[in-house]
Each structure stands twice: as C-alpha cells, then as structure tokens.
Write an enzyme that holds these catalytic residues in place. Structure first.
Site: not given
Lengths: 251, 193
Positions: B77, B175, B177
């Site tokens: 990001c 993202h 994650e």
C-alpha cells in the site's frame, strides 16, 4: 472493476454476538470469532462489529475479541460502538481492526472526524449515521436511533466527508428490522452528492432488496445482520444472484 | 527464515504480522537498522498520509537504508507508493526505487477506492499460482502510474500499476494480508522467493 461489497454486521455485547431487532429484544447468535471466520470462508467481503457493551469491562472484552478476530480472519473488518476519542481508536487499531466507525461521538464533537483522519488516515474512518424521516425530512438520530436531532442527514454526511471520513454507513431507522428493503431513495441521493463510498444498512429481507440497493440506491456496499445470521440468505447465493443481475461482485 | 516488518509508526501492521502467523512465520516488528539488515525478507508496510510517513522514515534514517537493501523487500500500500519517485500526496519525494510517480484518482470515481478489485497482466513469481483477474482488497486514494516495472494492473477509472518490481524490490498496492486465501498465497510466494 471494483465490486459491490456484502457486509454481515455482528452486534457484540461483552465479547458475544447478539442481534438487535429494531435495536431492542436482543438474541444471542454465537461466538464472534467463529462466526467471523465462517463468514470470511463463505464469501463475505468485509465484517462490521458493533460493540453495544454498556460497561468498561464489556469494552475491554471487546478489545480482546478484536485481537482474536484479527489473528484468525483474513478479510477486513470495522469496529464501531462507543468510540469517542483518538485513544479509543488507537487501541482498536493496535488490536488489528482495519477501520473504526463512529456515530454519536462525531455528532457531539465533529472535530473528532478530523482528528482521526489526520492521525490514522481517512481510509480507516467510517462515519455511521442513523437517520429517520420526520415530516418528510431525513433527521440524524443518536444513541442507537433513540434520540432525534435537528441535523439533516445529507448536510451531516457532506460535512463529515469534508472533515475526512473515508466512508459513510447509513442506517435508516425507518427500515431497520422491517425486512422491507433498504432506503434506496436517500441512499441514491447520498451516493450522488458525496464522493466517498456509501454502505447501505437497514431493511434487508430478500435478495431482491440487495439488487435494488445497488441498482436503485447506488450503494457501494450493503450491510445486514439477521438475514445472514439465521441463514435466511446464504451469501454465496446472494452473490450469484447479484452477478446474474449484472452487479459486479467477488465470487 | 527471519522476517522483519519495518515498524516506523505508519498504521496497522498487526494484520500483516497475524497473516504471517497464519503461514507459520513469526515476524519481527522493528525499526532498528541492524535488525532490518540481518533479515532474510523484509516487509515495508504503510497506511496513512505520505508526507508524514516519509518524515518518520527520515527521522530514523530508514529513508537511506531502505533503497539500499539487498534482500527481497515487499512494500504494501503506502509502502509501495513511498518506493516510487514521488507522490502527489503532500507533494512528497519518494525513495526512487520504482521509476514512476503516484497520483490522486480523479473525482470521476469515488475516492478512496475501497473494496475488492481484480489484478491482471500478472508478471512475477510473486504471483505464482495466482490466476488472472484474482480479487484483492484495496483501500487507496492515490495510484502508481504504469512503468516498465509494472507487474500487475488494475482498473479504477484509469488503468494503473497495482504491483511493481525492481530487482529485489516488490510493491503491491492491495493488501494481501486482507485478501483472503489468494492474498495469503502471495505472502507465501514472497517468503519462497
């Protein structure tokens, strides 16, 4: 293409999930971490946890729950309820929450939106607005919809956008718990007048209601609770049907 | 495997640490140059505003350390954006690893872009086993323009670089994650590079 999001909302009290029907008459619907994982596996795009604990002990339990959710769930989630300071938000983000939603505290002290956006970035600041129509005008309500204010929904939404909100979660108190569909007219107006994403909330009862809120209400995301919690609408069925109606979803 | 997540006070990095935990790796959070230099793999995260994040890097000297790292490093990001030449956010000069600039989305689309969008034109081992048009979770108001180092693209009003690679430097706008199983696969790929 950016897809429309489906967001189950879990009401949390003292670390357990409950669902309000018209914000009263609470029923228990399970362990939040188990529920959250299940939703992530079954196609939910995001989750919202709304903390309705009334006590400090209850809130401490919620922080612990947030940590467990962050450990185990691989989709984004928002935590709301009772957040009134930069410190509150910091604690939640430290536990792994992706976004926070603020409601009454922003109405009482609008600068809070600026403070949070400056400190943590707009991307994690969701402003939740509860509103209902009074004599044909949409008025913001506080404390879970029980206290009316004289604030106009659309003016308030524009103000928080300017103050740095990254997203609006609009709940129509007229529709919430009715299962008669979302407040699409007000949603479409919000979506047209603002340039940040709008989450529709309140009124989901059928798959058609979701189709309508994306097509007519121009919502970017739709949030619901009981239709998901009690298995009335399986999320995958919902998304398949949205796709059949040419609404872009993650499948 | 020693994995260090650079902790310079820019946003929520717990989620990244937890995602690696799910892959069986205990990541170390640190801003200590020695710790970072001795890592096998490095994550350069970032959430928030570019100029204040860059200021934090400068305060700790990480702005000179990071571009000279030799290990595989993954910017996520804002981390990816700070590795570019510059960003319009706060008129910030970047670390200059990726030869491109970061611009703000036009108001013809809602800003920030928030939610799941697809990545395509995948060109890196980072995406091994990831199918074209896989969904990833994105939250951002600024985007990197295409350059020779683009390894994935995404459409949002404009077609932009949603991932970049230059030698040992990788960057993803999304993202991983928070991007379900496909995102975890990308993190796993990074560990195996």
């Amino acid at each position: 293409m950016l897809t429309k999001r489906i967001i189950p909302c879990l009401d949390i009290k003292n670390g357990r999930t409950v669902k309000g029907v018209n914000f009263v008459d609470l029923r228990d619907a399970g362990d939040p971490v188990v529920l959250a994982k299940q939703y992530a596996d079954r196609g939910a795009d995001e989750l919202v946890f709304l903390d309705i604990s009334a006590t400090l002990e209850g809130r401490a339990t919620t922080l612990e729950m947030v940590l467990h959710v962050a450990e185990q769930v691989n989709i984004p989630f928002t935590v709301g309820g009772g957040i009134s300071s930069v410190e509150d938000v910091n604690a939640l983000l430290q536990c792994g929450a992706d976004k926070v939603s603020i409601n009454s505290s922003a109405v009482k002290r609008p600068e809070l939106v600026n403070e949070l956006a400056d400190k943590f970035g707009s991307q994690c600041v969701v402003v939740a607005i509860d509103a209902k129509q009074i004599n044909g005008n949409w008025k913001v309500h506080l404390a879970g919809g029980s206290i009316p204010t004289d604030i106009d929904l659309f003016e308030w939404a524009k103000e928080v956008e300017q103050r740095g909100a990254g997203e609006i979660l609009f709940t129509s108190m007229d529709h919430d718990g009715t299962k008669n569909g979302f407040a699409n007219e007000a949603l479409a107006k919000l979506s047209e007048e603002l340039n940040i994403p709008i989450i529709a909330s309140g009124g989901a009862g059928t798959i058609q209601h979701f189709i309508d809120t994306f097509k007519i209400g121009k919502a970017d995301a739709a949030l619901a609770a009981s239709v998901f919690h009690y298995g009335e609408i399986p999320i995958l069925d919902l998304k398949n049907e949205l796709k059949n109606n040419n609404i872009s979803v993650r499948l | 495997m020693k994995l260090v997540i650079i902790n310079y006070g820019a946003g929520n990095i717990k989620s990244i640490q937890f995602a690696f935990n799910r892959l069986g790796i205990d990541a170390i959070l640190s801003n200590d140059p020695e710790e970072i230099l001795s890592a096998d793999k490095i994550i350069f995260p970032g959430v928030g505003e570019a100029s204040s994040a860059m200021k934090k890097l400068q305060e700790t000297g990480l702005d000179t350390l990071i571009p000279n790292l030799k290990q595989p490093i993954l910017g996520i990001c804002l981390g990816m954006q700070l590795l570019c030449n510059s960003t319009e956010e706060g008129n910030t000069k970047g670390l200059g690893v990726f030869n491109t600039n970061v611009k703000r989305f036009s108001n013809e689309v809602k800003v920030p872009q928030m939610g799941w969008n697809v990545i395509k034109n995948l060109k890196s081992d980072l995406f091994s086993g990831i199918k074209e048009n896989e969904y990833m979770y994105l939250v951002h108001s600024y985007y990197a323009e295409h350059c020779k180092q683009t390894i994935a693209t995404t459409d949002y009003g404009i077609n932009y670089a949603s991932a970049l690679q230059h030698n040992n430097f990788f960057g993803v706008q999304f993202h991983p994650e928070k991007s379900s199983l496909a995102g975890e696969k990308i993190l796993d790929n990074f560990l195996k590079l």
